[in-house]
Scaffold this motif. Structure first.
Motif, PDB file in Angstrom:
ATOM      1  N   THR A 190      61.955 -16.112  21.393  1.00  0.00           N
ATOM      2  CA  THR A 190      61.947 -14.744  21.920  1.00  0.00           C
ATOM      3  C   THR A 190      61.039 -14.673  23.138  1.00  0.00           C
ATOM      4  N   PRO A 191      61.215 -13.660  23.973  1.00  0.00           N
ATOM      5  CA  PRO A 191      60.298 -13.506  25.109  1.00  0.00           C
ATOM      6  C   PRO A 191      58.839 -13.323  24.666  1.00  0.00           C
ATOM      7  N   GLU A 192      58.619 -12.651  23.533  1.00  0.00           N
ATOM      8  CA  GLU A 192      57.263 -12.451  23.033  1.00  0.00           C
ATOM      9  C   GLU A 192      56.638 -13.774  22.621  1.00  0.00           C
ATOM     10  N   ALA A 193      57.414 -14.601  21.937  1.00  0.00           N
ATOM     11  CA  ALA A 193      56.904 -15.909  21.531  1.00  0.00           C
ATOM     12  C   ALA A 193      56.631 -16.774  22.752  1.00  0.00           C
ATOM     13  N   GLN A 194      57.517 -16.727  23.731  1.00  0.00           N
ATOM     14  CA  GLN A 194      57.305 -17.513  24.947  1.00  0.00           C
ATOM     15  C   GLN A 194      56.040 -17.059  25.665  1.00  0.00           C
TER      16      GLN A 194
END
Length: 144
Positions: free
Chosen positions: A4-8
């Motif tokens: 996900t963008p948050e994890a990235q």
């Protein structure tokens, strides 16, 4: 790699913070988590480092993020899932001048008193004028 963008964004924050650890110093997964504003996520810091790409064409990769400088809060190099992973990390640290000792149970250890790196802020944040938050309210920052 993160899904996900948050994890990235989290992985990238970890990688950028780890790049600021000076050669010949070590810190903890928990301290990196604290420095990037997620003190409750030290295990995820380890996960991010575990998934550090080998592809040198990427922004962050195994060769430009000194993953070996992050150890557990007891000063012990965490065992790895691959054979000899902890020994490889110890060898990388020793190449930087860090003394790695062997404990009574065979654990590989680093002395935080001599090699620890525990700033209240990342050097890049300090240079940008970021004011540290006191997590415990007494003006002191606690070490992991």
């Amino acid at each position: 790699m993160p899904r996900t963008p948050e994890a990235q964004a989290f992985f990238y924050a970890v990688y950028a913070a780890v790049q600021e650890i000076p050669e010949g110093k070590v810190t903890t997964y928990g301290h990196i988590a604290k420095l990037i504003g997620t003190p409750q996520r030290p295990r995820q810091v380890g996960t991010a480092l575990k998934h550090l790409p080998a592809d040198t064409s990427l922004r962050y990769h195994h060769d430009n993020v000194p993953w070996q400088r992050v150890i557990n809060g007891k000063g012990i190099i965490s065992p790895r899932s691959q054979p000899d992973g902890a020994r490889n990390q110890a060898a990388s640290l020793q190449a930087e001048g860090v003394v790695v000792t062997t404990g009574a149970l065979g654990e590989l250890m680093v002395d935080f008193a001599e090699y620890g790196w525990f700033p209240r802020l990342l050097p890049s944040d300090e240079a940008a004028g970021v004011v540290p938050e006191d997590s415990d309210g007494d003006g002191e920052s606690s070490e992991e």
